[in-house]
Design a protein around this motif. Structure first.
Motif, PDB file in Angstrom:
ATOM      1  N   ASN A 290       0.017 -53.243  -5.551  1.00  0.00           N
ATOM      2  CA  ASN A 290      -0.408 -54.456  -6.247  1.00  0.00           C
ATOM      3  C   ASN A 290      -1.808 -54.913  -5.852  1.00  0.00           C
ATOM      4  O   ASN A 290      -2.263 -55.969  -6.295  1.00  0.00           O
ATOM      5  CB  ASN A 290       0.614 -55.571  -6.002  1.00  0.00           C
ATOM      6  CG  ASN A 290       1.956 -55.233  -6.606  1.00  0.00           C
ATOM      7  OD1 ASN A 290       2.165 -55.361  -7.805  1.00  0.00           O
ATOM      8  ND2 ASN A 290       2.886 -54.780  -5.771  1.00  0.00           N
TER       9      ASN A 290
ATOM     10  N   ALA B  85       3.567 -61.962  -6.175  1.00  0.00           N
ATOM     11  CA  ALA B  85       4.527 -61.791  -7.276  1.00  0.00           C
ATOM     12  C   ALA B  85       4.729 -60.317  -7.573  1.00  0.00           C
ATOM     13  O   ALA B  85       5.869 -59.861  -7.789  1.00  0.00           O
ATOM     14  CB  ALA B  85       4.024 -62.522  -8.523  1.00  0.00           C
ATOM     15  N   GLY B  86       3.640 -59.561  -7.588  1.00  0.00           N
ATOM     16  CA  GLY B  86       3.742 -58.129  -7.809  1.00  0.00           C
ATOM     17  C   GLY B  86       4.510 -57.430  -6.705  1.00  0.00           C
ATOM     18  O   GLY B  86       5.270 -56.478  -6.954  1.00  0.00           O
TER      19      GLY B  86
ATOM     20  N   ALA C 260       7.004 -58.696  -5.011  1.00  0.00           N
ATOM     21  CA  ALA C 260       8.426 -58.944  -5.277  1.00  0.00           C
ATOM     22  C   ALA C 260       8.935 -58.016  -6.382  1.00  0.00           C
ATOM     23  O   ALA C 260      10.060 -57.496  -6.310  1.00  0.00           O
ATOM     24  CB  ALA C 260       8.643 -60.405  -5.677  1.00  0.00           C
ATOM     25  N   TRP C 261       8.089 -57.806  -7.391  1.00  0.00           N
ATOM     26  CA  TRP C 261       8.445 -56.871  -8.466  1.00  0.00           C
ATOM     27  C   TRP C 261       8.598 -55.454  -7.920  1.00  0.00           C
ATOM     28  O   TRP C 261       9.532 -54.732  -8.274  1.00  0.00           O
ATOM     29  CB  TRP C 261       7.373 -56.938  -9.549  1.00  0.00           C
ATOM     30  CG  TRP C 261       7.559 -56.029 -10.723  1.00  0.00           C
ATOM     31  CD1 TRP C 261       8.703 -55.833 -11.439  1.00  0.00           C
ATOM     32  CD2 TRP C 261       6.553 -55.211 -11.348  1.00  0.00           C
ATOM     33  NE1 TRP C 261       8.479 -54.948 -12.465  1.00  0.00           N
ATOM     34  CE2 TRP C 261       7.165 -54.546 -12.431  1.00  0.00           C
ATOM     35  CE3 TRP C 261       5.203 -54.996 -11.087  1.00  0.00           C
ATOM     36  CZ2 TRP C 261       6.454 -53.671 -13.254  1.00  0.00           C
ATOM     37  CZ3 TRP C 261       4.501 -54.134 -11.908  1.00  0.00           C
ATOM     38  CH2 TRP C 261       5.125 -53.484 -12.979  1.00  0.00           C
TER      39      TRP C 261
ATOM     40  N   PHE D 139      14.657 -60.952  -5.738  1.00  0.00           N
ATOM     41  CA  PHE D 139      13.307 -60.458  -6.022  1.00  0.00           C
ATOM     42  C   PHE D 139      12.878 -60.837  -7.440  1.00  0.00           C
ATOM     43  O   PHE D 139      11.706 -61.146  -7.686  1.00  0.00           O
ATOM     44  CB  PHE D 139      13.248 -58.941  -5.841  1.00  0.00           C
ATOM     45  CG  PHE D 139      13.566 -58.472  -4.450  1.00  0.00           C
ATOM     46  CD1 PHE D 139      13.166 -59.203  -3.340  1.00  0.00           C
ATOM     47  CD2 PHE D 139      14.274 -57.295  -4.246  1.00  0.00           C
ATOM     48  CE1 PHE D 139      13.457 -58.777  -2.048  1.00  0.00           C
ATOM     49  CE2 PHE D 139      14.569 -56.859  -2.963  1.00  0.00           C
ATOM     50  CZ  PHE D 139      14.163 -57.600  -1.866  1.00  0.00           C
TER      51      PHE D 139
ATOM     52  N   SER E  64       9.596 -63.049  -8.192  1.00  0.00           N
ATOM     53  CA  SER E  64       8.523 -62.515  -9.023  1.00  0.00           C
ATOM     54  C   SER E  64       8.181 -63.461 -10.158  1.00  0.00           C
ATOM     55  O   SER E  64       7.002 -63.741 -10.424  1.00  0.00           O
ATOM     56  CB  SER E  64       8.934 -61.138  -9.570  1.00  0.00           C
ATOM     57  OG  SER E  64       7.875 -60.548 -10.270  1.00  0.00           O
TER      58      SER E  64
ATOM     59  N   MET F 292       4.609 -65.595 -10.264  1.00  0.00           N
ATOM     60  CA  MET F 292       3.679 -65.345 -11.353  1.00  0.00           C
ATOM     61  C   MET F 292       3.415 -66.633 -12.133  1.00  0.00           C
ATOM     62  O   MET F 292       2.282 -66.906 -12.550  1.00  0.00           O
ATOM     63  CB  MET F 292       4.207 -64.260 -12.290  1.00  0.00           C
ATOM     64  CG  MET F 292       3.220 -63.895 -13.392  1.00  0.00           C
ATOM     65  SD  MET F 292       3.786 -62.577 -14.500  1.00  0.00           S
ATOM     66  CE  MET F 292       3.608 -61.154 -13.441  1.00  0.00           C
TER      67      MET F 292
ATOM     68  N   PRO G  10       5.645 -64.560 -17.182  1.00  0.00           N
ATOM     69  CA  PRO G  10       6.655 -64.305 -16.141  1.00  0.00           C
ATOM     70  C   PRO G  10       8.083 -64.361 -16.675  1.00  0.00           C
ATOM     71  O   PRO G  10       8.939 -63.601 -16.214  1.00  0.00           O
ATOM     72  CB  PRO G  10       6.388 -65.410 -15.111  1.00  0.00           C
ATOM     73  CG  PRO G  10       5.592 -66.443 -15.819  1.00  0.00           C
ATOM     74  CD  PRO G  10       4.787 -65.715 -16.833  1.00  0.00           C
TER      75      PRO G  10
END
Length: 321
Positions: A177, A201-202, A204-205, A244, A248, A252, A275
């Protein structure tokens, strides 16, 4: 896919490659092992590295209210850089894992354990890819160049993480990320808090999709002592994936709120749909999850290209508002 299985023939395709991919079908025979090292027969990883770059660029454009011709080069440069750096990172990963990959059914067909490429040849290939990527990087502003060089730290560290932590997916998230930070900075000239929040956020993705992916290897990983969140979470994986997902989406959304100026209310409302759209896709994946169905796991993992494209399309729409 459990167990080590029989080693594939050296000239065959890699086990988890996309069927009918262009490398196996069209690339010259001599180049195929190197292109496979770069995972060009499996493009999903390039998408997962690229999409946060485009998130960062588009969110920076929303924040500044400007769209410049140079942004087209950032957009394209991120695409080329993602191909090269994903290739370099995967090559480095295969070098460090060469003694492990031969013991895992899904990875035994890779170029180094199958004997198609030596470790020294692979290292030269990794260096070449990094040098070409650097030529693209130096066209960006100084702060972005510095971030691009710093990105080598998580890239170099990730392959070793599964040896000492149950959370190697965090290290993958740090690497994959990074483009959110770099692309934001390439547009604005400096790093900002919205980019940092988008970066987390990325991450968590990444924890979401790579835990799904890691469930394919959990039996082999247990046999050879490799750690992963899939092994750590076990039967509790759906609950962790839900966490997660929420993280995310929430992070976001916060990044959008921090980035888009308050007077640009319509643009903010549209951007905030990003998001939620990605979250709905992740929820769809979660509902279809079968942790012992390897084909389903790989299909869900690959579907994250579409999940990550949704914010790109929505952010682009917000720019037009």
């Amino acid at each position: 896919m459990g167990g080590t299985g029989q080693r594939p023939e050296a000239g065959g395709t890699v086990a988890d490659a996309v069927r009918g991919n262009w490398v196996d079908a069209w690339a010259p025979e001599a180049l195929r092992p190197y292109l496979r090292l770069s995972r060009l027969d499996r493009p999903i990883g390039t998408w997962l590295l690229l999409l946060p770059c485009w998130w960062g660029l588009l969110l920076a454009m929303l924040a500044s209210g400007q769209a410049r011709w140079f942004d087209l080069w950032i957009f394209a440069g991120c695409g080329m850089g993602a191909i090269l750096m994903r290739g370099a990172g995967c090559t480095w990963n295969d070098i460090t894992d060469r003694h492990i990959d031969g013991s895992v059914a899904r990875t035994a067909s890779r170029p180094i354990p199958s004997g198609r490429v030596s470790a020294k040849q692979a290292l030269a290939w990794a260096v070449f890819q990094c040098l070409v990527a650097f030529l693209i990087l130096i066209t960006f502003p100084p702060a972005a160049i510095a971030l691009g060089i710093l990105a080598l730290v998580p890239v170099a560290t990730y392959p070793f993480a599964k040896r000492f932590t149950w959370w190697p997916q965090i290290f993958l998230g740090l690497a994959f990320n990074w483009g959110a930070l770099l692309a934001w900075t390439a547009h604005t000239g400096s790093l900002g808090w919205p980019a940092v929040v988008l970066y987390v956020a990325g991450m968590a993705w990444t924890l979401f999709y790579d835990t799904i992916y890691a469930h394919q290897d959990k039996e082999d990983d247990a046999l050879i002592g490799v750690k992963s969140t899939a092994r750590l979470f076990g039967e509790d994986t759906p609950e962790w994936l839900a966490r997660f997902l929420v993280a995310s989406v929430a992070l976001m959304a916060l990044a959008v709120i921090l980035a888009v100026p308050a007077p640009e209310l319509l643009a903010m409302v549209i951007a905030l749909a990003a998001p939620w759209a990605m979250g709905w896709h992740m929820l769809w994946q979660l509902r279809r999850l079968k942790m012992d169905d390897h084909d389903r796991l790989l299909s869900l993992f690959r579907s994250n290209r579409d999940a990550g494209l949704l914010p790109v399309l929505i952010f682009a729409g917000a720019l037009l508002a």
